[in-house]
Design an enzyme around this catalytic site. Structure first.
Site, PDB file in Angstrom:
ATOM      1  N   LYS A  78       0.845  -1.200   0.000  1.00 21.87           N
ATOM      2  CA  LYS A  78       0.000   0.000   0.000  1.00 21.87           C
ATOM      3  C   LYS A  78       0.882   1.252   0.000  1.00 21.87           C
ATOM      4  O   LYS A  78       1.932   1.277   0.646  1.00 21.87           O
ATOM      5  CB  LYS A  78      -0.895  -0.041   1.250  1.00 21.87           C
ATOM      6  CG  LYS A  78      -1.936   1.067   1.336  1.00 21.87           C
ATOM      7  CD  LYS A  78      -2.832   0.900   2.574  1.00 21.87           C
ATOM      8  CE  LYS A  78      -3.885   1.996   2.667  1.00 21.87           C
ATOM      9  NZ  LYS A  78      -4.782   1.829   3.839  1.00 21.87           N
ATOM     10  N   SER A 158      -9.889   2.288   2.880  1.00 23.26           N
ATOM     11  CA  SER A 158      -8.964   2.989   2.038  1.00 23.26           C
ATOM     12  C   SER A 158      -8.022   2.082   1.245  1.00 23.26           C
ATOM     13  O   SER A 158      -7.454   2.522   0.254  1.00 23.26           O
ATOM     14  CB  SER A 158      -8.118   3.942   2.877  1.00 23.26           C
ATOM     15  OG  SER A 158      -7.311   3.224   3.799  1.00 23.26           O
ATOM     16  N   SER A 182     -10.256  -0.087   7.089  1.00 25.92           N
ATOM     17  CA  SER A 182      -9.676  -0.022   5.747  1.00 25.92           C
ATOM     18  C   SER A 182      -9.015  -1.288   5.232  1.00 25.92           C
ATOM     19  O   SER A 182      -8.619  -1.336   4.066  1.00 25.92           O
ATOM     20  CB  SER A 182      -8.659   1.105   5.673  1.00 25.92           C
ATOM     21  OG  SER A 182      -9.326   2.319   5.528  1.00 25.92           O
TER      22      SER A 182
HETATM   23  N1  GLN Z   1     -13.274   4.729   6.220  1.00 23.24           N
HETATM   24  C1  GLN Z   1     -12.682   5.140   7.448  1.00 23.24           C
HETATM   25  C2  GLN Z   1     -12.242   6.585   7.359  1.00 23.24           C
HETATM   26  O1  GLN Z   1     -12.493   7.160   6.369  1.00 23.24           O
HETATM   27  C3  GLN Z   1     -11.561   4.239   7.821  1.00 23.24           C
HETATM   28  C4  GLN Z   1     -10.325   4.478   7.062  1.00 23.24           C
HETATM   29  C5  GLN Z   1      -9.199   3.592   7.489  1.00 23.24           C
HETATM   30  O2  GLN Z   1      -9.391   2.584   8.154  1.00 23.24           O
HETATM   31  N2  GLN Z   1      -8.000   4.010   7.139  1.00 23.24           N
HETATM   32  O3  GLN Z   1     -11.675   7.129   8.244  1.00 23.24           O
END
Ligand code: GLN
Length: 495
Positions: A78, A158, A182
Site C-alpha cells: 500500500k 482505504s 480499511s
Molecule cells: N473509512 C474510514 C475513514 O475514512 C476508515 C479508514 C481507514 O481505516 N484508514 O476514516
C-alpha cells in the site's frame, strides 16, 4: 505451471520449495497481469526492476536451501508504507515526488522474510475514505461487477488498490492498513480475507500516520492460511514504535486446525441495524449456523455502547489526523505551492496545504482542529475519549464472561458504485464503517472473511472479532468459517 499469478501464497511457497517454479517466473506472471490491468488502477508506482532483482536473489536462496518463510513470493505494498527510494505518497498530492530515505518496519520485515515487492498500491488519500475515491491517482476499480450491468464499482477503501490487486490476481497478497476498517471493508467488497491485528502487533514505524492510536497494518490475502503466513512476517516488537508490543509472535499458520469445538461465539444484538439489506442479515445467520455446526457454542451478547462508535471515531480520528498532518507544510516533504511576490511563510503554508490536500483530508483537518480547540476540547475530544473507554469495556466484559470471538457482518452493504455516494454527504460514506470502527477503538483484532454472494453476484464478508493478542485463535475460527462457507467465486475478467 500456468497462471502463476493466481496461486495463493501457500501454493506458491510450496511449489517454489518443490522446484516446480521459480520466483522469477511468479514475479513475471504478476508483472504481466499488472500490465494488463491498467483499467483497475490498482498499482500506482510499479517497481519491476526491484521485483526482478529480489526474485533472482530469492531463487538463489531457495536453491541453496536457505529460504525464509515468504521467500520469492510477489506482493504489493500500500502506498501508505514508506519504501526506500520508491515513491511513497499516501495517494496525496502533497507528497508528490517524496521518495523516503528509509523503509517502514513492516515492509522491511516482509523483505527480510523474502517477499518480492511488485510496486505500490492505490488507496484513499492519507487512508481517509471508504471507496478509494479520495486518491490523487483517481480511484481503483473493483474487479467485480454486478451480474446485470457494467457499472464500475468501488473496491472499498482505504486499501482499495490492495483489495483490487489481490482479487484480480495481480499479486499473491498485499499489505493494507486499518484505522477504522480499511483492511476489512475492502476485503469484504472484493471477496478476499483481511485481518487487522491487535493494536501494537505491527510496528507503525515508517507508515504515514493517519490516526496514531487507531492505525494498524495487516495482510490482505486470497485466503485465511495466507493471512496467517503473511501476518506472522509483518508482526513483531519494534523499539522504533513505542506502542509496539514486546510479545513473541506465534506461528499463526500452525494454529489453523479448523477445530473450534467448545469455542464460544458471541452474536452482538446491537449490530442488527435498521435498513441493513436482508441478504446481509441472512448471511450473518448462516455464518452463525456454520460455526454452531462446527461445534462452537453460540451466545447472544450485548455491546451497549456500539451506537456511539461512529461519532466517537469521527471525533478521535480527525483530531489525531489534524495533528499528524501538521507536518505537511511545504518545508520538509513533497509539494510546495508557487508563491507570489510578497508572500511570506504563512502564505506558503496556506497555499501549499490548500493545493496539496484533497477535500476529504481538508475536511478532516478542519474537524480535528475544531474538536481540539481550547473551547471545545472537553465537549468533543475528551468526551469521545471517555466513550471510547466504554466501548472498549463492552468488549472486555464480554470476553471476561467467556466469549472467545464475536461474529458480525463486515459491512452494511456490498460494494457500491463509484460516484454513488455523493461527496455532498460525507456522513453517508462514514456509515459504511459502522461494523468496523468499534474494533479499532477497542484495539482488538478483527478479520473479514468472504462468505457468500448477494443477488447481484457481489461478494459479502463476515467479520470475526477476537481477544487481544489472540490472532492465532481468531484466524483458526476464521479458517473454520472459511471451510464451512466454501467461498471460491472469482470475478469474471473484463479488464
Ligand atoms: N473509512 C474510514 C475513514 O475514512 C476508515 C479508514 C481507514 O481505516 N484508514 O476514516
Amino acid at each position: 505451471m500456468s497462471d502463476l499469478n493466481t496461486l495463493t501464497l501457500a501454493q506458491a511457497r510450496d511449489a517454489l520449495r518443490k522446484g516446480e517454479t521459480t520466483s522469477v517466473a511468479l514475479t513475471e506472471a504478476c508483472l504481466a497481469a499488472i500490465e494488463g490491468a491498467g483499467a483497475l488502477n490498482a498499482f500506482v508506482h510499479k517497481t519491476p526492476e526491484i521485483a526482478l532483482e529480489r526474485a533472482h536473489a530469492a531463487d538463489v536462496r531457495l536453491q541453496s536451501g536457505d529460504a525464509p518463510k515468504m521467500c520469492g513470493l510477489p506482493i504489493g505494498i500500500k502506498d501508505l508504507f514508506c519504501t526506500k527510494g520508491v515513491p511513497s505518497q499516501a495517494a496525496s498530492r502533497i507528497l508528490e515526488g517524496f521518495k523516503p530515505e528509509y523503509e517502514s518496519t513492516v515492509s522491511q520485515q516482509l523483505a527480510d522474510a523474502g517477499a518480492v515487492m511488485l510496486g505500490k498500491l492505490n488507496m484513499d488519500e492519507f487512508a481517509m475514505g471508504s471507496s478509494n475515491e479520495t486518491s490523487c491517482y483517481g480511484n481503483a476499480v473493483n474487479p467485480w461487477r454486478r451480474g446485470n450491468d457494467d457499472a464500475a464499482l468501488t473496491p472499498g477503501g482505504s486499501s482499495g488498490g490492495s483489495a483490487a490487486a489481490v482479487a484480480a490476481d495481480l499479486c499473491l497478497a498485499a499489505t493494507g492498513t486499518d484505522t477504522g476498517g480499511s483492511i476489512r471493508q475492502p476485503a469484504a467488497f472484493v471477496g478476499i480475507t483481511g485481518i487487522k491485528p491487535t493494536y501494537g502487533r505491527c510496528s507503525r514505524w515508517g507508515i504515514v500516520a493517519f490516526a496514531s492510536s487507531l492505525d494498524q497494518a495487516g495482510p490482505m490475502t486470497k485466503d485465511v492460511r495466507d493471512a496467517a503466513i503473511m501476518l506472522e512476517a509483518m508482526c513483531g516488537h519494534d523499539p522504533k514504535d513505542s506502542t509496539s508490543a514486546d510479545l513473541a509472535v506465534p506461528d499463526f499458520e500452525a494454529m489453523l486446525t479448523g477445530d473450534i469445538r467448545g469455542k464460544v461465539i458471541g452474536i452482538p444484538r446491537e449490530y442488527r441495524m435498521d435498513g441493513m439489506p436482508e441478504e446481509i442479515e441472512a448471511l450473518w445467520q448462516q455464518g452463525t449456523e456454520m460455526l454452531r455446526a462446527a461445534g462452537a457454542e453460540i451466545r447472544d451478547i450485548s455491546l451497549p455502547h456500539t451506537k456511539y462508535a461512529l461519532p466517537t471515531y469521527y471525533v478521535i480520528a480527525p483530531a489525531e489526523a489534524s495533528s499528524n498532518l501538521a507536518r505537511y507544510d511545504g518545508v520538509r516533504y513533497g509539494h510546495r505551492a508557487k508563491l507570489a511576490q510578497g508572500d511570506g511563510i504563512t502564505e506558503m503554508y496556506e497555499k501549499t496545504r490548500a493545493e496539496g490536500f484533497g477535500h476529504e483530508v481538508q475536511r478532516r483537518v478542519m474537524v480535528g482542529t475544531y474538536v481540539l480547540s481550547a473551547g471545545f476540547y472537553d465537549a468533543y475530544y475528551n468526551r469521545a475519549r471517555k466513550v471510547r473507554s466504554l466501548i472498549k469495556k463492552d468488549f472486555e466484559d464480554v470476553f471476561a464472561a467467556g466469549v472467545d470471538a464475536i461474529l458480525t457482518p463486515a459491512t452494511p452493504s456490498a460494494a457500491f458504485g463509484l460516484g454513488e455516494m455523493a461527496e455532498a454527504d460525507p456522513v453517508q460514506m462514514y456509515l459504511n464503517d459502522v461494523f468496523t470502527v468499534t474494533v479499532n477503538l477497542a484495539g482488538l483484532p478483527g478479520v473479514s472473511v468472504p462468505a457468500g454472494l448477494d443477488k447481484q453476484g457481489l461478494p459479502l464478508g463476515l467479520q470475526l472479532i477476537g481477544r487481544p493478542w489472540e490472532e492465532g485463535d481468531l484466524l483458526n475460527t476464521a479458517y473454520a468459517l472459511e471451510q464451512a462457507a466454501g467461498f471460491v467465486a472469482k470475478p469474471g475478467k473484463w479488464w
